[in-house]
Structures are given as structure tokens and as C-alpha cells.
Enzyme design. Structure first.
Site, PDB file in Angstrom:
ATOM      1  N   ILE A 152       0.836  -1.199   0.000  1.00 35.67           N
ATOM      2  CA  ILE A 152       0.000   0.000   0.000  1.00 35.67           C
ATOM      3  C   ILE A 152       0.869   1.246   0.000  1.00 35.67           C
ATOM      4  O   ILE A 152       0.644   2.181  -0.777  1.00 35.67           O
ATOM      5  CB  ILE A 152      -0.953  -0.012   1.211  1.00 35.67           C
ATOM      6  CG1 ILE A 152      -1.974  -1.140   1.063  1.00 35.67           C
ATOM      7  CG2 ILE A 152      -1.664   1.333   1.358  1.00 35.67           C
ATOM      8  CD1 ILE A 152      -2.834  -1.359   2.290  1.00 35.67           C
ATOM      9  N   ASP A 171      10.618   2.771   7.008  1.00 34.09           N
ATOM     10  CA  ASP A 171      10.296   1.361   7.146  1.00 34.09           C
ATOM     11  C   ASP A 171      11.469   0.686   7.842  1.00 34.09           C
ATOM     12  O   ASP A 171      12.633   1.043   7.601  1.00 34.09           O
ATOM     13  CB  ASP A 171      10.042   0.721   5.773  1.00 34.09           C
ATOM     14  CG  ASP A 171       9.273  -0.588   5.880  1.00 34.09           C
ATOM     15  OD1 ASP A 171       8.152  -0.654   5.345  1.00 34.09           O
ATOM     16  OD2 ASP A 171       9.791  -1.543   6.492  1.00 34.09           O
ATOM     17  N   SER A 229      -4.156   1.311   9.061  1.00 33.91           N
ATOM     18  CA  SER A 229      -3.418   0.061   9.190  1.00 33.91           C
ATOM     19  C   SER A 229      -4.042  -0.848  10.238  1.00 33.91           C
ATOM     20  O   SER A 229      -4.847  -1.733   9.902  1.00 33.91           O
ATOM     21  CB  SER A 229      -1.955   0.344   9.514  1.00 33.91           C
ATOM     22  OG  SER A 229      -1.830   1.095  10.706  1.00 33.91           O
ATOM     23  N   ASP A 254      -9.496   4.731  10.317  1.00 31.97           N
ATOM     24  CA  ASP A 254     -10.339   3.681   9.742  1.00 31.97           C
ATOM     25  C   ASP A 254     -10.337   2.407  10.579  1.00 31.97           C
ATOM     26  O   ASP A 254     -11.142   1.520  10.344  1.00 31.97           O
ATOM     27  CB  ASP A 254      -9.840   3.357   8.324  1.00 31.97           C
ATOM     28  CG  ASP A 254     -10.733   2.375   7.585  1.00 31.97           C
ATOM     29  OD1 ASP A 254     -11.946   2.636   7.497  1.00 31.97           O
ATOM     30  OD2 ASP A 254     -10.222   1.346   7.115  1.00 31.97           O
ATOM     31  N   GLU A 259     -13.358  -3.352  17.673  1.00 28.63           N
ATOM     32  CA  GLU A 259     -14.341  -3.025  16.645  1.00 28.63           C
ATOM     33  C   GLU A 259     -15.566  -3.914  16.784  1.00 28.63           C
ATOM     34  O   GLU A 259     -15.447  -5.096  17.141  1.00 28.63           O
ATOM     35  CB  GLU A 259     -13.721  -3.193  15.253  1.00 28.63           C
ATOM     36  CG  GLU A 259     -12.542  -2.253  15.007  1.00 28.63           C
ATOM     37  CD  GLU A 259     -11.940  -2.410  13.613  1.00 28.63           C
ATOM     38  OE1 GLU A 259     -12.384  -3.313  12.875  1.00 28.63           O
ATOM     39  OE2 GLU A 259     -11.041  -1.624  13.272  1.00 28.63           O
ATOM     40  N   HIS A 282     -13.646   0.756   9.294  1.00 32.01           N
ATOM     41  CA  HIS A 282     -12.738  -0.237   8.718  1.00 32.01           C
ATOM     42  C   HIS A 282     -13.123  -0.547   7.258  1.00 32.01           C
ATOM     43  O   HIS A 282     -13.201  -1.706   6.840  1.00 32.01           O
ATOM     44  CB  HIS A 282     -12.738  -1.524   9.548  1.00 32.01           C
ATOM     45  CG  HIS A 282     -11.463  -2.303   9.433  1.00 32.01           C
ATOM     46  ND1 HIS A 282     -10.931  -3.017  10.454  1.00 32.01           N
ATOM     47  CD2 HIS A 282     -10.601  -2.480   8.387  1.00 32.01           C
ATOM     48  CE1 HIS A 282      -9.806  -3.616  10.067  1.00 32.01           C
ATOM     49  NE2 HIS A 282      -9.602  -3.298   8.811  1.00 32.01           N
ATOM     50  N   GLY A 284     -11.440   0.902   4.575  1.00 27.11           N
ATOM     51  CA  GLY A 284     -10.389   1.331   3.662  1.00 27.11           C
ATOM     52  C   GLY A 284     -10.288   0.469   2.416  1.00 27.11           C
ATOM     53  O   GLY A 284     -10.082   0.969   1.310  1.00 27.11           O
ATOM     54  N   GLY A 285     -10.442  -0.833   2.574  1.00 29.64           N
ATOM     55  CA  GLY A 285     -10.387  -1.735   1.432  1.00 29.64           C
ATOM     56  C   GLY A 285     -11.748  -2.205   0.973  1.00 29.64           C
ATOM     57  O   GLY A 285     -11.841  -3.130   0.161  1.00 29.64           O
TER      58      GLY A 285
END
Length: 399
Positions: A152, A171, A229, A254, A259, A282, A284-285
Site C-alpha cells: 500500500i 520502514d 493500518s 479507519d 471493533e 474499517h 479502507g479496502g
């Protein structure tokens, strides 16, 4: 018919691929807790989930028929992968299928936050005309800091540059910078540089609490923060304080530490009601395109593993795929990675007059996996002999 259980409202494509492969598919719209899942898995060979259902060691211990798990999402931290592997349960996910959807929502949120669209929208719905340029900015020329430069993060990097953003990233692993993106040596360096900070790290336990009061304080005054994430990587109480103080000018979240399991369940967060804060459930995808692609990808991986033994892109067992010729009889043997297993397999086959037409072995960590094609039907005595070996994890006779 073999049985498959698909939870959490998966795309119809996920169902149709398995049904076409001869599976009796049961679907449920919500997630299941541990005891519910144990009951539901009786007689089930294939399980499909998303992020809310947790497949624990206790679940796996009580699901002897389970052969494969599909995570119809990117993350797999909701599954005890090591225990699943030790029990011969291969697990697959969708590492690429929804990356574009996540990237697009991240870009949309960056623009919405830097233009303060949420506040203008609320005022208009409240009947207030508040036309003003104060606090609204273009994203062109601003610096985007990406934490986590994986599938991503890299795609976001490329598209963000096309919108005129300068990109820096951090990273812990060595990653090739794409385009004009610049790698930061430390997280502190990124936070001091970026006007927009976005998290795209994975769900490993070491990322818990990655971002808290210290990191928010290190961000540039007026910077924007996004987390698409994992919920447990951010201290949201600290984020609330940073937004209320004005140090962080806007945020988009998100994912949350806890949850709701089902659509329509109540939700609460310390971030509710804050100005210029976007909260999404949640999603995002969660586009139709991404969910269809995920359904196709994961169900195809499960089907191929069950039918041919292919473990390509499995996240917890050694990866291999042996081309299957017509008329062969296949054994798929998952075993502990100790010396002499291949020799023992071949010796056992030879003792019973079985000719090997094709064979492939690979190992990874504590596990090994060998797929063998024989030119004649394999006697049950051979299967019993291999299954009873001390290093045996799971032996499947596929044809």
C-alpha cells in the site's frame, strides 16, 4: 461434499468459486466468537473470514476437520498462524487485492482534511454558510510521510507524487524508494519533515503502541494524521489530545483497537465529535471492486490448495506448486523439517512398488512440504505408513 464456512459477509464471488469446485458452502454475515466458531466448524474443511473473527489455538484444537483458512483481507494477525501450521492448516490471505482501494481513500482523506471539508460540510448541514479560506490548503507542494512502505505504501507513494506531493517514508526493512520518494533513517526524522503522516504498517505484535503522545508531539504543528493500518498501533487518547490542542489539525481513522463484530452494532471512540476528524468503519479496502477481487483471489487459492496441494502465497506453510499431469495420483505431505523425510517417503513408496512421476519438496522454518505424483493408485498401507511417522503433520491423498 466437502464443507466450507464463510463468515463476515464475503463477496458472492467467494461463494461461487467454492461451490463450482464442489463445496457445500455455508455463509454468515457477522463474525463469531470463540465458542460459536468451535461449534460452527464441526465437519468443516475450509474456513473463510475477514478481520473480526479470531481463529485461536483453542479453536484450532477443536476443529480436527479443518484443512485450510482463507483470510479475505490483508491482515492475518487474527489467526494463530503458528498453531495452524503445526496442525497442518494452511492459511491464505489477499496481500494485493485491495491496495488500490486503500490508497484511494487515503488520498481522498488527505484532501478532505487539508481543505477542512468535514467542517464545511457540517456547517452547511447545520444551515450555516461559512465560506472561508482560513486553514484550507492545497496538498500540492506539501510533504507526505508514509510509515510502512509495503504494497500500500509504495502505491500511495507513486500516486501522491502525481498529485504534486513530496514523499518521504520510513520502514524498518530495506525498501527501494520509488519515483522521487526519499527514505528517512528514523521515524523521528520523518515526523519532523512531513505535513501529512499516514500509517501503513502490518499487524505484527511488535507494532502495538507504535504511535503515541511522544510521536504526536514530534509532528509538525498543524500536520495531518491518518491511520488505515491497525487500531492497536495508535494511542487514540493521545491523538484526541493532539487534535483538541490544535497541534494536529486533522485526522482520519479507519481502524480501532476494539471493533464491533456486526454491521449495525454500537460503536464508541474518544475521537467521536472532534472537528476535522474523519472516522470510517474499517472500510479502507471495502469497495465493490476490491471485495470482488479478494473473493476471487482467496477462494481460488483455497480451491487450488484443496485440489492440487498448491501452497503458493500461503502465509504459514512452505510455498510450492507442482504441475499436475493427467492420470497421476498425488500425495501432499506436510511434515516437521527434519533430515531424511524425503528419503523415507521415497523408500516407503518404493517398498510398495509405486513409481514416482513427479515430486517437489520445499522447507520453511520448522516445516517441510513434499508433493509427490505417482503413476499408479497409492495403497492405503502407504498412506498409513507415512501418516504414522513421528515427523508427520498432515498427509492428504488428493487423487
Amino acid at each position: 461434499m466437502p464443507k466450507a464456512l464463510l463468515l463476515e459477509n464475503l463477496h458472492p464471488q467467494a461463494v461461487s468459486i467454492l461451490e463450482a469446485a464442489g463445496y457445500d458452502v455455508t455463509t454468515r454475515t457477522g463474525a463469531l466468537d470463540e465458542s460459536e466458531l468451535i461449534d460452527a466448524l464441526e465437519g468443516v474443511q475450509v474456513l473463510g473470514i475477514r478481520s473480526k473473527t479470531h481463529v485461536t489455538a483453542e479453536v484450532l484444537a477443536n476443529a480436527p476437520d479443518l484443512v485450510a483458512i482463507g483470510a479475505y483481507c490483508i491482515g492475518t494477525n487474527q489467526i494463530d498462524l503458528a498453531d495452524a501450521a503445526a496442525r497442518g492448516v494452511a492459511t491464505f490471505n489477499a496481500p494485493f487485492s485491495n491496495t488500490r482501494s486503500v490508497v484511494e481513500i487515503a488520498l481522498a482523506q488527505m484532501i478532505a482534511l487539508t481543505r477542512r471539508l468535514t467542517e464545511f460540510d457540517k456547517a452547511m448541514h447545520d444551515g450555516v454558510w461559512n465560506k472561508s479560506a482560513t486553514g484550507a490548503h492545497e496538498i500540492r507542494g506539501r510533504t507526505l510521510g508514509i510509515i510502512g512502505y509495503g504494497n500500500i505504501g509504495t502505491q500511495l507513494s507513486v500516486l501522491a507524487e502525481n498529485l504534486g506531493l513530496s514523499v518521504v517514508f520510513y520502514d524498518t526493512a530495506e525498501k527501494l524508494a520509488l519515483g522521487n520518494a526519499r527514505r528517512m533513517d528514523t521515524l523521528d526524522e520523518l515526523l519532523a519533515t512531513a505535513d501529512i503522516v499516514t500509517l501503513h504498517v502490518d499487524g505484527r505484535s511488535g507494532n502495538a503502541g507504535l504511535f503515541g503522545a511522544k510521536q504526536f508531539a514530534q509532528m509538525r504543528p498543524g500536520a495531518v494524521f491518518l491511520n488505515l493500518s491497525r487500531g492497536f498501533v495508535v494511542d487514540y487518547a493521545a491523538l484526541r489530545d493532539a487534535v483538541v490542542s490544535g497541534h494536529v489539525s486533522g485526522a482520519a481513522v479507519d481502524v480501532f483497537p476494539v471493533e464491533p463484530k456486526r454491521k449495525g452494532d454500537p460503536f464508541d471512540s474518544e475521537l467521536r465529535g472532534l472537528p476535522n476528524v474523519i472516522l470510517t468503519p474499517h472500510t479502507g479496502g471495502s469497495t465493490e471492486e476490491a471485495q470482488e477481487a479478494i473473493g476471487q483471489f482467496v477462494s481460488a487459492k483455497l480451491r487450488d490448495y484443496m485440489n492440487t496441494g498448491s501452497t503458493t502465497l500461503s502465509v504459514n506453510v512452505p510455498n510450492l506448486a507442482l504441475e499436475q499431469k493427467p492420470g497421476v495420483h498425488r500425495l501432499a505431505y506436510l511434515h516437521r523439517n527434519v533430515p531424511g523425510v524425503l528419503a523415507a517417503v521415497n523408500a516407503t513408496l518404493a517398498e510398495h512398488g509405486v513409481n514416482i512421476e513427479g515430486q517437489l519438496l520445499t522447507t520453511s522454518g520448522e516445516l517441510g512440504y513434499v508433493v509427490t505424483d505417482a503413476g499408479a493408485p497409492i495403497d492405503p498401507v502407504v498412506v498409513d505408513a507415512l501418516t504414522s511417522r513421528p515427523e508427520s503433520v498432515r498427509l492428504r491423498q488428493l487423487s
